[in-house]
Design a protein around this motif. Structure first.
Motif, mmCIF file in Angstrom:
data_model
loop_
_atom_site.group_PDB
_atom_site.id
_atom_site.type_symbol
_atom_site.label_atom_id
_atom_site.label_comp_id
_atom_site.label_asym_id
_atom_site.label_seq_id
_atom_site.Cartn_x
_atom_site.Cartn_y
_atom_site.Cartn_z
ATOM 1 N N THR A 1 -24.243 5.721 45.301
ATOM 2 C CA THR A 1 -23.642 5.728 43.972
ATOM 3 C C THR A 1 -24.404 6.654 43.032
ATOM 4 N N ALA A 2 -25.709 6.659 43.139
ATOM 5 C CA ALA A 2 -26.523 7.517 42.271
ATOM 6 C C ALA A 2 -26.189 8.985 42.492
ATOM 7 N N ASP A 3 -26.048 9.388 43.759
ATOM 8 C CA ASP A 3 -25.710 10.788 44.046
ATOM 9 C C ASP A 3 -24.335 11.146 43.490
ATOM 10 N N VAL A 4 -23.390 10.213 43.596
ATOM 11 C CA VAL A 4 -22.033 10.458 43.089
ATOM 12 C C VAL A 4 -22.054 10.640 41.586
ATOM 13 N N LEU A 5 -22.786 9.784 40.886
ATOM 14 C CA LEU A 5 -22.838 9.879 39.426
ATOM 15 C C LEU A 5 -23.559 11.139 38.973
ATOM 16 N N ARG A 6 -24.583 11.548 39.692
ATOM 17 C CA ARG A 6 -25.279 12.800 39.324
ATOM 18 C C ARG A 6 -24.364 13.994 39.539
ATOM 19 N N ALA A 7 -23.611 13.992 40.623
ATOM 20 C CA ALA A 7 -22.710 15.112 40.907
ATOM 21 C C ALA A 7 -21.563 15.161 39.903
ATOM 22 N N TRP A 8 -21.126 14.013 39.421
ATOM 23 C CA TRP A 8 -20.046 13.972 38.426
ATOM 24 C C TRP A 8 -20.496 14.620 37.126
ATOM 25 N N ASP B 1 -44.022 -6.657 30.181
ATOM 26 C CA ASP B 1 -43.195 -5.486 30.517
ATOM 27 C C ASP B 1 -41.809 -5.620 29.898
ATOM 28 N N ALA B 2 -41.081 -4.520 29.903
ATOM 29 C CA ALA B 2 -39.702 -4.494 29.426
ATOM 30 C C ALA B 2 -38.792 -4.095 30.586
ATOM 31 N N PRO B 3 -37.498 -4.323 30.482
ATOM 32 C CA PRO B 3 -36.582 -3.901 31.555
ATOM 33 C C PRO B 3 -36.620 -2.399 31.753
ATOM 34 N N THR B 4 -36.239 -1.970 32.930
ATOM 35 C CA THR B 4 -36.078 -0.548 33.209
ATOM 36 C C THR B 4 -34.620 -0.293 33.606
ATOM 37 N N TYR B 5 -34.218 0.966 33.492
ATOM 38 C CA TYR B 5 -32.824 1.316 33.750
ATOM 39 C C TYR B 5 -32.782 2.464 34.759
ATOM 40 N N ARG B 6 -31.738 2.482 35.563
ATOM 41 C CA ARG B 6 -31.572 3.531 36.571
ATOM 42 C C ARG B 6 -30.103 3.608 36.956
ATOM 43 N N LEU B 7 -29.757 4.683 37.692
ATOM 44 C CA LEU B 7 -28.428 4.750 38.269
ATOM 45 C C LEU B 7 -28.339 3.766 39.432
ATOM 46 N N PRO B 8 -27.182 3.178 39.682
ATOM 47 C CA PRO B 8 -27.062 2.252 40.816
ATOM 48 C C PRO B 8 -27.397 2.946 42.130
ATOM 49 N N ALA B 9 -27.890 2.196 43.065
ATOM 50 C CA ALA B 9 -28.275 2.758 44.373
ATOM 51 C C ALA B 9 -27.055 3.229 45.141
ATOM 52 N N GLN C 1 -20.207 9.135 22.764
ATOM 53 C CA GLN C 1 -21.373 10.003 22.668
ATOM 54 C C GLN C 1 -22.635 9.250 23.086
ATOM 55 N N VAL C 2 -22.752 8.013 22.663
ATOM 56 C CA VAL C 2 -23.933 7.221 23.021
ATOM 57 C C VAL C 2 -24.002 7.012 24.532
ATOM 58 N N ARG C 3 -22.885 6.608 25.119
ATOM 59 C CA ARG C 3 -22.875 6.403 26.574
ATOM 60 C C ARG C 3 -23.213 7.690 27.316
ATOM 61 N N GLY C 4 -22.696 8.805 26.807
ATOM 62 C CA GLY C 4 -22.986 10.083 27.440
ATOM 63 C C GLY C 4 -24.465 10.419 27.419
ATOM 64 N N ARG C 5 -25.117 10.114 26.313
ATOM 65 C CA ARG C 5 -26.561 10.401 26.225
ATOM 66 C C ARG C 5 -27.365 9.512 27.160
ATOM 67 N N VAL C 6 -26.980 8.245 27.265
ATOM 68 C CA VAL C 6 -27.686 7.350 28.184
ATOM 69 C C VAL C 6 -27.510 7.824 29.623
ATOM 70 N N MET C 7 -26.285 8.177 29.991
ATOM 71 C CA MET C 7 -26.032 8.632 31.355
ATOM 72 C C MET C 7 -26.769 9.934 31.646
ATOM 73 N N ALA C 8 -26.822 10.835 30.684
ATOM 74 C CA ALA C 8 -27.547 12.091 30.886
ATOM 75 C C ALA C 8 -29.030 11.827 31.132
ATOM 76 N N LEU C 9 -29.599 10.912 30.370
ATOM 77 C CA LEU C 9 -31.013 10.559 30.549
ATOM 78 C C LEU C 9 -31.265 10.029 31.960
ATOM 79 N N LEU C 10 -30.413 9.146 32.431
ATOM 80 C CA LEU C 10 -30.630 8.534 33.744
ATOM 81 C C LEU C 10 -30.334 9.505 34.885
ATOM 82 N N ARG C 11 -29.366 10.393 34.696
ATOM 83 C CA ARG C 11 -29.079 11.378 35.744
ATOM 84 C C ARG C 11 -30.259 12.300 35.980
ATOM 85 N N GLU C 12 -30.960 12.637 34.906
ATOM 86 C CA GLU C 12 -32.057 13.600 35.010
ATOM 87 C C GLU C 12 -33.384 12.955 35.396
#
Length: 293
Positions: free
Chosen positions: A65-72, A285-293, A231-242
């Motif tokens: 899923t992570a590879d798919v979201l990065r490619a999108w 600690d605080a939660p961490t975020y990532r693209l799904p595996a 716009q907010v969702r786009g920025r979050v997704m961009a951060l996690l993709r990179e």
């Protein structure tokens, strides 16, 4: 009206990879999903890269899923990428990895609606179908109905009326679908129609009436992008993709100044399966975020 449009298309059709003689039904399906609310100029390089990486439904079905979201990347709301992968898995499980060629089977696939099913039938299999996207709706609204733009929502009556213009034989019907769509994309555009270059100007009801203004103009407002949840969702997704690994909550918090809006958007991304939130491992600690595996 059909013959002039088909003749125009023979000369002016764009050379797009999903129209090539060696196109596959899977490639056509991918292009249609990518082209939803996204211009061709952005889709074409992404499509080429996508198809080089995942040329068959089985290839995409097996991807992470992570590879798919990065490619999108930035092709629009990434939930479409997940639906496309779900579709690929369904094609593998139900149809031995071959995109089906019947409308009921296409409509049963995840993320495939009436337009996409009709487009695959026409553009991949050369079959007669009523392909009615925004461009075709606009062409018919002007030439036949004499209005600047079609109604905001498609109606059953509109589909029935459009079906009367589709040629009876499969091959010509498929060409008509592509030609009428191309005319709307290149000439009969929404904001600046090039009536001087239109092959059916002389029979266009709207043009002959003096191109009257859109009566629904006051109700056709395009939502501004700046400051929206999109716009907010786009920025979050961009951060996690990179990111190379899980992203700390503090880094996500820095993406947007409005904490309440950001939290709402992050929660929506998690619910949609686009973002994974890993709980804190300790009280410090605080939660961490990532693209799904």
């Amino acid at each position: 009206m059909r013959e002039p449009v088909l003749a125009w298309f023979d000369v002016h059709a764009r050379d797009l990879p999903w129209r090539a003689p060696d196109r596959t039904a899977w490639g056509v399906l991918v292009s249609e999903v990518m082209l939803q609310q996204t211009p061709v100029v952005r889709v074409e390089p992404a499509w080429r890269s996508w198809m080089a990486r995942w040329p068959t439904p089985a290839d995409l079905a097996a991807a992470s899923t992570a590879d798919v979201l990065r490619a999108w990347d930035r092709l629009g709301y990434p939930r479409r990428a997940l639906r496309l992968q779900e579709c690929a898995r369904a094609v593998v499980e139900r149809h031995d990895g071959v995109v089906p060629s019947s409308e009921p089977e296409l409509l049963a696939l995840p993320g495939v609606g009436s337009y996409t099913a009709a487009a695959v039938l026409a553009f991949a299999y050369g079959r007669r179908s009523v392909v009615l996207d925004t461009n075709v709706r606009r062409v018919l609204a002007r030439t036949v109905e004499g209005v600047a733009l079609p109604a905001p929502s498609q109606t059953v009556g509109e589909v029935r009326a459009a079906a009367r213009y589709v040629p009876d034989d499969d091959a010509t019907a498929a060409r008509w679908a592509a030609a009428s769509m191309e005319l709307g994309a290149l000439v009969c555009t929404a904001r600046s129609p090039r009536c001087d270059a239109c092959p059916v100007r002389d029979v266009c009801t709207w043009y002959r009436a003096g191109r009257p203004a859109d009566e629904l103009a006051g109700r056709r407002r395009t939502q501004a992008f700046t400051g929206t949840d999109r716009q907010v969702r786009g920025r979050v997704m961009a951060l996690l993709r990179e990111a190379l690994g899980p992203v700390p909550a503090a880094a996500v918090d820095a993406v947007w100044p409005d904490a309440r809006q950001l939290a709402r958007c992050v929660d929506a991304l998690v619910i949609d399966g686009l973002v994974a939130r890993d709980p804190a491992t300790s009280d410090d600690d605080a939660p961490t975020y990532r693209l799904p595996a």
